[in-house]
Design a protein around this motif. Structure first.
Motif, PDB file in Angstrom:
ATOM      1  N   ALA A 198      -0.118  -7.327  -7.282  1.00 18.99           N
ATOM      2  CA  ALA A 198      -1.438  -7.657  -7.838  1.00 18.99           C
ATOM      3  C   ALA A 198      -1.897  -6.709  -8.947  1.00 18.99           C
ATOM      4  CB  ALA A 198      -2.484  -7.682  -6.712  1.00 18.99           C
ATOM      5  N   GLY A 199      -0.959  -6.209  -9.731  1.00 16.05           N
ATOM      6  CA  GLY A 199      -1.332  -5.319 -10.820  1.00 16.05           C
ATOM      7  C   GLY A 199      -1.782  -3.950 -10.351  1.00 16.05           C
ATOM      8  N   GLY A 200      -1.417  -3.589  -9.127  1.00 13.91           N
ATOM      9  CA  GLY A 200      -1.855  -2.316  -8.573  1.00 13.91           C
ATOM     10  C   GLY A 200      -1.383  -1.109  -9.349  1.00 13.91           C
ATOM     11  N   MET A 259       0.822  -1.203   0.000  1.00 17.27           N
ATOM     12  CA  MET A 259       0.000   0.000   0.000  1.00 17.27           C
ATOM     13  C   MET A 259       0.864   1.264   0.000  1.00 17.27           C
ATOM     14  SD  MET A 259      -3.067   1.222   2.550  1.00 17.27           S
ATOM     15  CE  MET A 259      -4.137  -0.165   2.201  1.00 17.27           C
ATOM     16  N   ALA A 260       1.978   1.228   0.707  1.00 23.04           N
ATOM     17  CA  ALA A 260       2.887   2.380   0.720  1.00 23.04           C
ATOM     18  C   ALA A 260       3.469   2.613  -0.668  1.00 23.04           C
ATOM     19  CB  ALA A 260       4.001   2.155   1.740  1.00 23.04           C
ATOM     20  N   ASN A 261       3.901   1.537  -1.343  1.00 22.13           N
ATOM     21  CA  ASN A 261       4.433   1.675  -2.704  1.00 22.13           C
ATOM     22  C   ASN A 261       3.368   2.176  -3.667  1.00 22.13           C
ATOM     23  OD1 ASN A 261       7.065   0.819  -2.183  1.00 22.13           O
ATOM     24  ND2 ASN A 261       6.575  -1.330  -2.530  1.00 22.13           N
ATOM     25  N   GLN A 262       2.167   1.615  -3.574  1.00 13.61           N
ATOM     26  CA  GLN A 262       1.095   2.009  -4.479  1.00 13.61           C
ATOM     27  C   GLN A 262       0.702   3.470  -4.274  1.00 13.61           C
ATOM     28  OE1 GLN A 262      -0.279   0.237  -7.078  1.00 13.61           O
ATOM     29  NE2 GLN A 262       1.465  -1.098  -6.630  1.00 13.61           N
ATOM     30  N   THR A 263       0.754   3.914  -3.044  1.00 12.73           N
ATOM     31  CA  THR A 263       0.475   5.321  -2.763  1.00 12.73           C
ATOM     32  C   THR A 263       1.537   6.214  -3.382  1.00 12.73           C
ATOM     33  OG1 THR A 263      -0.710   4.817  -0.715  1.00 12.73           O
ATOM     34  CG2 THR A 263       0.212   7.027  -0.913  1.00 12.73           C
ATOM     35  N   ALA A 264       2.803   5.808  -3.259  1.00 11.76           N
ATOM     36  CA  ALA A 264       3.891   6.598  -3.847  1.00 11.76           C
ATOM     37  C   ALA A 264       3.733   6.712  -5.355  1.00 11.76           C
ATOM     38  CB  ALA A 264       5.234   5.971  -3.495  1.00 11.76           C
ATOM     39  N   ILE A 265       3.387   5.618  -6.012  1.00 17.75           N
ATOM     40  CA  ILE A 265       3.197   5.641  -7.466  1.00 17.75           C
ATOM     41  C   ILE A 265       2.059   6.587  -7.835  1.00 17.75           C
ATOM     42  CG2 ILE A 265       2.512   4.243  -9.459  1.00 17.75           C
ATOM     43  CD1 ILE A 265       3.967   1.880  -7.994  1.00 17.75           C
ATOM     44  N   LYS A 266       0.974   6.525  -7.072  1.00 15.06           N
ATOM     45  CA  LYS A 266      -0.168   7.414  -7.312  1.00 15.06           C
ATOM     46  C   LYS A 266       0.226   8.877  -7.118  1.00 15.06           C
ATOM     47  CE  LYS A 266      -4.682   7.833  -8.006  1.00 15.06           C
ATOM     48  NZ  LYS A 266      -5.314   7.429  -9.294  1.00 15.06           N
ATOM     49  N   LEU A 267       1.071   9.143  -6.137  1.00 12.96           N
ATOM     50  CA  LEU A 267       1.514  10.505  -5.863  1.00 12.96           C
ATOM     51  C   LEU A 267       2.293  11.110  -7.024  1.00 12.96           C
ATOM     52  CD1 LEU A 267       2.767  10.072  -2.181  1.00 12.96           C
ATOM     53  CD2 LEU A 267       0.967  11.651  -2.907  1.00 12.96           C
ATOM     54  N   HIS A 268       3.093  10.283  -7.680  1.00 12.09           N
ATOM     55  CA  HIS A 268       4.072  10.790  -8.643  1.00 12.09           C
ATOM     56  C   HIS A 268       3.646  10.667 -10.101  1.00 12.09           C
ATOM     57  CE1 HIS A 268       6.724  11.293  -5.319  1.00 12.09           C
ATOM     58  NE2 HIS A 268       6.997  10.028  -5.155  1.00 12.09           N
ATOM     59  N   THR A 269       2.462  10.127 -10.366  1.00 11.84           N
ATOM     60  CA  THR A 269       2.062   9.862 -11.748  1.00 11.84           C
ATOM     61  C   THR A 269       0.626  10.306 -12.006  1.00 11.84           C
ATOM     62  OG1 THR A 269       1.257   7.631 -11.247  1.00 11.84           O
ATOM     63  CG2 THR A 269       3.579   7.842 -11.878  1.00 11.84           C
ATOM     64  N   GLN A 270       0.285  10.335 -13.291  1.00  9.56           N
ATOM     65  CA  GLN A 270      -1.082  10.530 -13.755  1.00  9.56           C
ATOM     66  C   GLN A 270      -1.444   9.343 -14.650  1.00  9.56           C
ATOM     67  OE1 GLN A 270      -3.252  12.975 -12.895  1.00  9.56           O
ATOM     68  NE2 GLN A 270      -1.681  13.733 -11.472  1.00  9.56           N
ATOM     69  N   PRO A 271      -2.735   9.003 -14.745  1.00 11.80           N
ATOM     70  CA  PRO A 271      -3.126   7.902 -15.633  1.00 11.80           C
ATOM     71  C   PRO A 271      -2.584   8.100 -17.046  1.00 11.80           C
ATOM     72  CG  PRO A 271      -4.976   8.544 -14.261  1.00 11.80           C
ATOM     73  CD  PRO A 271      -3.887   9.556 -14.005  1.00 11.80           C
ATOM     74  N   GLY A 272      -2.035   7.033 -17.590  1.00 17.21           N
ATOM     75  CA  GLY A 272      -1.419   7.091 -18.916  1.00 17.21           C
ATOM     76  C   GLY A 272       0.076   7.292 -18.886  1.00 17.21           C
ATOM     77  N   ASN A 276      -4.608   0.911  -9.718  1.00 12.80           N
ATOM     78  CA  ASN A 276      -4.732   2.089  -8.862  1.00 12.80           C
ATOM     79  C   ASN A 276      -4.343   3.392  -9.553  1.00 12.80           C
ATOM     80  OD1 ASN A 276      -5.490   0.601  -6.483  1.00 12.80           O
ATOM     81  ND2 ASN A 276      -3.349  -0.030  -6.291  1.00 12.80           N
ATOM     82  N   SER A 277      -3.355   3.338 -10.450  1.00 15.28           N
ATOM     83  CA  SER A 277      -2.807   4.561 -11.016  1.00 15.28           C
ATOM     84  C   SER A 277      -2.948   4.681 -12.523  1.00 15.28           C
ATOM     85  CB  SER A 277      -1.315   4.681 -10.647  1.00 15.28           C
ATOM     86  OG  SER A 277      -1.153   4.753  -9.234  1.00 15.28           O
ATOM     87  N   GLY A 278      -3.360   3.605 -13.200  1.00 18.24           N
ATOM     88  CA  GLY A 278      -3.486   3.657 -14.651  1.00 18.24           C
ATOM     89  C   GLY A 278      -2.166   3.886 -15.347  1.00 18.24           C
ATOM     90  N   VAL A 279      -1.111   3.308 -14.775  1.00 14.76           N
ATOM     91  CA  VAL A 279       0.258   3.547 -15.247  1.00 14.76           C
ATOM     92  C   VAL A 279       0.821   2.267 -15.856  1.00 14.76           C
ATOM     93  CG1 VAL A 279       2.602   4.113 -14.490  1.00 14.76           C
ATOM     94  CG2 VAL A 279       0.660   5.360 -13.550  1.00 14.76           C
ATOM     95  N   SER A 280       1.616   2.418 -16.917  1.00 10.84           N
ATOM     96  CA  SER A 280       2.327   1.279 -17.491  1.00 10.84           C
ATOM     97  C   SER A 280       3.769   1.269 -16.996  1.00 10.84           C
ATOM     98  CB  SER A 280       2.305   1.337 -19.020  1.00 10.84           C
ATOM     99  OG  SER A 280       2.956   2.507 -19.490  1.00 10.84           O
ATOM    100  N   HIS A 316       9.272  -5.683  -7.372  1.00 11.68           N
ATOM    101  CA  HIS A 316       8.132  -6.066  -6.542  1.00 11.68           C
ATOM    102  C   HIS A 316       6.863  -5.328  -6.973  1.00 11.68           C
ATOM    103  CE1 HIS A 316       5.617  -6.510  -2.927  1.00 11.68           C
ATOM    104  NE2 HIS A 316       6.355  -7.554  -2.637  1.00 11.68           N
ATOM    105  N   ILE A 317       6.988  -4.054  -7.307  1.00  9.60           N
ATOM    106  CA  ILE A 317       5.807  -3.273  -7.673  1.00  9.60           C
ATOM    107  C   ILE A 317       5.132  -3.811  -8.921  1.00  9.60           C
ATOM    108  CG2 ILE A 317       6.662  -1.161  -6.579  1.00  9.60           C
ATOM    109  CD1 ILE A 317       7.261  -0.192  -9.505  1.00  9.60           C
ATOM    110  N   PHE A 318       5.881  -4.530  -9.760  1.00  9.43           N
ATOM    111  CA  PHE A 318       5.309  -5.077 -10.987  1.00  9.43           C
ATOM    112  C   PHE A 318       4.800  -6.499 -10.791  1.00  9.43           C
ATOM    113  CE2 PHE A 318       5.739  -7.382 -15.062  1.00  9.43           C
ATOM    114  CZ  PHE A 318       4.848  -6.645 -15.829  1.00  9.43           C
ATOM    115  N   HIS A 319       5.592  -7.334 -10.124  1.00 10.34           N
ATOM    116  CA  HIS A 319       5.272  -8.767 -10.039  1.00 10.34           C
ATOM    117  C   HIS A 319       4.415  -9.147  -8.837  1.00 10.34           C
ATOM    118  CE1 HIS A 319       7.508 -10.588 -13.342  1.00 10.34           C
ATOM    119  NE2 HIS A 319       8.486  -9.745 -13.098  1.00 10.34           N
ATOM    120  N   TYR A 320       4.543  -8.430  -7.741  1.00 14.52           N
ATOM    121  CA  TYR A 320       3.983  -8.931  -6.481  1.00 14.52           C
ATOM    122  C   TYR A 320       3.034  -7.953  -5.795  1.00 14.52           C
ATOM    123  CZ  TYR A 320       7.780 -12.190  -7.286  1.00 14.52           C
ATOM    124  OH  TYR A 320       8.619 -13.109  -7.864  1.00 14.52           O
TER     125      TYR A 320
END
Length: 339
Positions: free
Chosen positions: A90-92, A61-74, A96-100, A84-88
């Motif tokens: 759950a596709g968050g 959840m901490a990592n997913q929050t950081a990604i959301k903080l620093h990005t926009q969808p797309g 969560n962020s609409g990021v590739s 870990h953020i990619f493989h483990y």
């Protein structure tokens, strides 16, 4: 005697840690009125020389929050192919962020500044996603507990600054890296925009991570944590376990590292072992020679009350931890030596 070396997440809080947790002074953390949570957040922020911290129930959840903080969808982030953020998680990243993710084939999970620079999409080329974030992992999980050198991190930071990118550290096992490399945590605080640190792995707490950043960023993270369902009430009982771990268990990591290296030395002598990744911390990854099945080895060890895990392609993982005592270590060394 059951010996679980699948992960360092299998540890259970000690009696002393539980007593410390039971005695915690708590409040309602949703209203930011839990003194123990506030103490943990401030203490960890001070350790890394960062302005603020926010307590989370999990590192994911901490990592997913950081990604959301620093990005926009797309947008697109850069990470190692085994991150870990990619493989483990759950596709968050996409959920969560609409990021590739632009995935790089790093060295044992570690990227170089040159690789990062080459992976950045041209910002004025609107056919490609906009690169906005670089995510690093230290120590690396699938990379076998490898640790970044500070010089390389500084070079990556320079690339990010030159291209207007944010830099996040998944520091789930940052404590292991700090001990193994004898690094100053404040140096990490100077390099990264955000850092997630975990207490339920090497430090043996039952729950909890802290996300670090500047005050403005962490204030924004408070809302994202709420959206993700991470706001808790009397969470000081959990934060107290992390405080106890900080005060008592960091010094014990050297024993985990020593035991992992000793297990590697045993495996080096076995004819059925093809290769062993260099062991820097508490994670040992080794591969079997062709024709040997990791499932068979796992079963043979299970019959000896020893549990390890496979990561596929004839590769196996052993993780030493706080609950892996010396008497267990002696037994595992003897068992592997006789196999």
């Amino acid at each position: 005697m059951q010996i679980n070396l699948v992960s360092d997440t299998v540890t259970k809080p000690s009696y002393e840690m539980l007593q410390y947790m039971f005695n915690a002074d708590v409040g309602d953390d949703v209203y930011k009125e839990d003194p123990t949570v506030i103490e943990l957040e401030e203490r960890v922020a001070a350790i890394f020389g960062m302005e603020a911290g926010l307590f989370f129930p999990s590192g994911t959840m901490a990592n997913q929050t950081a990604i959301k903080l620093h990005t926009q969808p797309g947008d697109q982030l850069i990470a190692d192919k085994n991150a870990h953020i990619f493989h483990y998680e759950a596709g968050g990243v996409s959920f969560n962020s609409g990021v590739s993710c632009c995935l790089i084939d790093g060295n044992r999970g570690m990227l170089t500044a040159e690789q990062v620079a080459a992976a950045i999409n041209r910002p004025n080329f609107f056919h490609s996603p906009l690169t906005t974030l670089v995510c690093l992992e230290n120590t690396t999980n699938i990379g076998g507990g490898a640790c970044y050198e500070m010089e390389e991190l500084e070079k990556i930071k320079a690339v990010c600054d030159q291209n207007g990118l944010k830099l996040h550290l998944d520091g789930a096992r940052i404590w292991n890296a700090l001990v193994a490399k004898r690094q100053n945590p404040k140096d990490f605080g100077k390099i990264f925009d955000t850092i997630s640190v975990c207490f339920s792995k090497g430090l043996g707490a039952p729950v909890g991570s802290v996300l670090l950043g500047d005050k403005k960023t962490i204030q924004r993270a408070l809302r994202i944590r709420k959206v993700l369902g991470g706001a808790m009430r009397q969470s000081g009982y959990l934060a107290a376990g992390a405080i106890y771990a900080l005060e008592n268990n960091i010094k014990l990591l050297t024993e985990d590292h020593r035991r992992a290296k000793e297990l590697a030395n045993v495996l080096k002598k076995k004819e059925w072992v093809e290769a062993i990744e260099p062991v820097e911390t508490n994670i040992l990854i080794f591969s079997l020679i062709p024709g040997y099945s990791e499932d068979v080895l796992i079963e043979k060890l299970k019959q000896k009350n020893i549990s390890i895990s496979t990561i596929g392609d004839r590769k196996l993982r052993i993780v030493t931890h706080l609950d892996y005592r010396e008497v267990m270590h002696t037994y595992v060394v003897e068992t592997l030596s006789k196999m």
